[in-house]
Design a protein around this motif. Structure first.
Motif, PDB file in Angstrom:
ATOM      1  N   ALA A   1      45.094  37.344  40.917  1.00 52.68           N
ATOM      2  CA  ALA A   1      44.952  36.668  42.195  1.00 52.68           C
ATOM      3  C   ALA A   1      43.489  36.656  42.619  1.00 52.68           C
ATOM      4  O   ALA A   1      42.621  37.237  41.960  1.00 52.68           O
TER       5      ALA A   1
ATOM      6  N   ASP B   1      41.984  38.207  44.819  1.00 57.22           N
ATOM      7  CA  ASP B   1      41.407  39.509  45.161  1.00 57.22           C
ATOM      8  C   ASP B   1      40.967  40.291  43.926  1.00 57.22           C
ATOM      9  O   ASP B   1      40.455  41.404  44.034  1.00 57.22           O
TER      10      ASP B   1
ATOM     11  N   TYR C   1      42.917  41.486  41.552  1.00 55.44           N
ATOM     12  CA  TYR C   1      43.955  42.358  41.024  1.00 55.44           C
ATOM     13  C   TYR C   1      45.007  41.547  40.268  1.00 55.44           C
ATOM     14  O   TYR C   1      45.213  40.359  40.533  1.00 55.44           O
TER      15      TYR C   1
ATOM     16  N   ILE D   1      53.811  38.189  43.244  1.00 61.81           N
ATOM     17  CA  ILE D   1      52.688  37.745  44.068  1.00 61.81           C
ATOM     18  C   ILE D   1      52.964  36.378  44.677  1.00 61.81           C
ATOM     19  O   ILE D   1      52.518  36.080  45.799  1.00 61.81           O
TER      20      ILE D   1
ATOM     21  N   SER E   1      47.573  37.022  52.462  1.00 64.38           N
ATOM     22  CA  SER E   1      46.774  38.245  52.484  1.00 64.38           C
ATOM     23  C   SER E   1      46.899  38.956  51.143  1.00 64.38           C
ATOM     24  O   SER E   1      47.879  38.789  50.421  1.00 64.38           O
ATOM     25  N   SER E   2      45.901  39.768  50.817  1.00 67.02           N
ATOM     26  CA  SER E   2      45.938  40.528  49.578  1.00 67.02           C
ATOM     27  C   SER E   2      46.831  41.749  49.737  1.00 67.02           C
ATOM     28  O   SER E   2      46.681  42.506  50.703  1.00 67.02           O
TER      29      SER E   2
ATOM     30  N   THR F   1      44.121  44.790  49.459  1.00 70.78           N
ATOM     31  CA  THR F   1      43.033  44.959  50.421  1.00 70.78           C
ATOM     32  C   THR F   1      43.400  44.535  51.829  1.00 70.78           C
ATOM     33  O   THR F   1      42.692  44.852  52.783  1.00 70.78           O
TER      34      THR F   1
ATOM     35  N   LEU G   1      43.222  35.969  51.163  1.00 73.35           N
ATOM     36  CA  LEU G   1      42.915  35.476  49.825  1.00 73.35           C
ATOM     37  C   LEU G   1      42.150  34.170  49.963  1.00 73.35           C
ATOM     38  O   LEU G   1      42.585  33.264  50.681  1.00 73.35           O
TER      39      LEU G   1
END
Length: 486
Positions: free
Chosen positions: A435, A437, A439, A446, A456-457, A460, A464
């Protein structure tokens, strides 16, 4: 392992560049032509070769959708071709009529950059084919260019030896002078974006006449400032390194050199994985396929080699187990092969045997009727047991879910590398994707997260920057190798 599967020998001069789209593969050459092949079987398309440049063709790249192919030449033009017909869609004349040495499209194909021998850059609006900005650096030749995965900045490299970052208004954001002694030859951004706190980070590879391949961290701070940090200097090649390219998941890095070699690295750990020596002259071009584990390399020997990266797994659907495994055992006892398999690879017979071992024999017929294998077993929830499988007994559902949690706990405690587990589901990944982020996640997990969590990630909690998901072929191969060793 990398194995040579195909060699293309259609060009009459040096191969200068090569590029994959999802369906096609293109090469360009000093013989003034481009050649276009099917990426499936590497048969040349009927309209190939493409002729229209007056001098040698230095670079070529596909648009994001694969509908267009762009090329640039010493004839001072950048040409846009239709990949459906081979017809010329547009001819873009470089300002000042200087030979064009490099061209690059942004990931969304909104912008095109061309760089020339007089150090000038031209930024084009690609849909309209109109010139937006000009800029550059005097007294040098632009020979390298790559867009960041967000498409808002791009990097250039020149024969002066510098790497520079630019925005879409051709404002210079950062200059890394003397990045390569004697000159840069190529640069390429990795496709992933790492974000956290006040920092967004990209990875950039560059190579040059100093015989080095370098990996940089390109850091963007909340203030808008940029800084480059050298992470690794790779020295496996004994002569100038002429080309480099990241895999579509950013995990691998390939380069070609004047010493006639091709090197393949683990990009994260800067570890040399393979060194290939099949070309007879300088290796001038290299690229990865975005859809399959293939690498293409081109050379001054006029040939293009296509390599397949082997994952070492068995041939039965990616699984690796002996012929007398779970599917050939009696269902009344624990199959000998099941203990060597991950739960996700269990057959329906394995699941039935496990139910009997755990005192849940009353569910065997229900599970058989619904073709429940190991992958389906791991996805079970209280709701699916009641609504889809019709298990009415609350006690039976509870016992099964407890046993299932114990089974997952055994999976985590059995030495499974943590990086092989999806951060969302904590289960072994089957289709890992990267993704924005940076990861890796199980694709289904996902995609569901993005749909319900407003982009959102999961790691984190930051937004995104894009919902684009890139298949992590390298991680998938590593998981496959690990599974085969269990």
């Amino acid at each position: 392992m990398a194995s040579l599967i195909c060699t293309l020998q259609d060009h009459q001069d040096d191969v200068n560049w090569c590029s994959f789209s999802a369906a096609l593969f293109a090469t360009c050459s000093g013989d003034k032509t481009l050649r276009v092949y099917s990426a499936l079987d590497f048969s040349e398309l009927p309209f190939s070769p493409l002729t229209g440049h007056g001098y040698g063709v230095h670079c070529c790249c596909f648009s994001a959708c694969g509908q267009f192919l762009v090329s640039c030449s010493t004839d001072a033009t950048t040409v846009v071709w239709s990949t459906g017909t081979g017809d010329i869609e547009a001819v873009l004349e470089h300002p000042g009529r200087s030979p064009v040495r490099i061209c690059a499209l942004s990931p969304d194909s909104a912008h095109l950059v061309s760089g020339a021998s007089d150090g000038t850059l031209a930024l084009w609006d690609f849909p309209s084919k109109r010139l937006r900005r000009t800029g550059g650096v005097s007294d040098t030749t632009m020979v390298a260019c790559s867009f960041s995965p967000c498409g808002q900045i791009f990097a250039t490299g020149s024969t002066y030896g510098d790497l520079r970052l630019w925005d879409l208004d051709l404002n210079q954001l950062h200059a890394e002078k003397n990045a390569h002694d004697l000159g840069v030859s190529c640069c390429a951004f990795a496709p992933s974006i790492l974000s956290g706190g006040q920092l967004v980070q990209f990875r950039l590879a560059s190579c040059g006449q100093d015989s080095h391949l370098k990996i940089w961290a390109v850091n963007k701070f909340s203030s808008g400032a940029f800084k480059m940090q050298l992470l690794h200097t790779l020295t496996a090649q004994a002569a100038p390194v002429l080309c480099c390219s990241f895999s579509s998941d950013g995990q691998l890095l390939v380069s070609g050199s004047v010493d006639k070699s091709v090197t393949i690295y683990d990009a994260n750990n800067a570890v040399l994985l393979h060194k290939l020596n099949h070309h007879e002259r300088y290796v001038t071009a290299c690229c990865f396929s975005s859809t399959s584990p293939l690498i293409a390399t081109g050379s001054m020997d006029k040939s293009v080699h296509i390599w397949r990266l082997e994952d070492g797994a068995g041939r039965r659907g990616g699984k690796s187990f002996p012929e007398d495994s779970a599917q050939t055992q009696n269902e009344g006892s624990a199959p000998a092969g099941r203990t060597r398999l991950l739960v996700a690879d269990w057959s329906e017979a394995d699941v039935s045997a496990w139910l009997q071992e755990e005192g849940l024999a009353g569910l065997v017929d229900t599970f058989r009727a619904n073709n429940m294998d190991g992958a389906e077993l791991l996805r079970l929830t209280k709701e699916t047991l009641a609504s889809e499988l019709g298990v009415e007994s609350v006690g039976l559902r509870g016992k099964l879910l407890r046993k299932l949690e114990e089974l997952k706990g055994e999976l985590l405690g059995s030495g499974t590398p943590d990086e092989f587990l999806c951060p969302i589901t904590r289960e072994l990944m089957r289709e890992p994707v990267i993704a924005a982020d940076g990861y890796s996640y199980e694709r289904e997990a996902i995609e569901g997260w993005i749909h319900t969590k407003n982009r959102s990630s999961p790691m984190t909690n930051l937004p995104l920057l894009t919902t684009l998901l890139t298949p992590n072929h390298t991680l998938k191969m590593a998981i496959s190798r690990w599974k085969s060793s269990q």
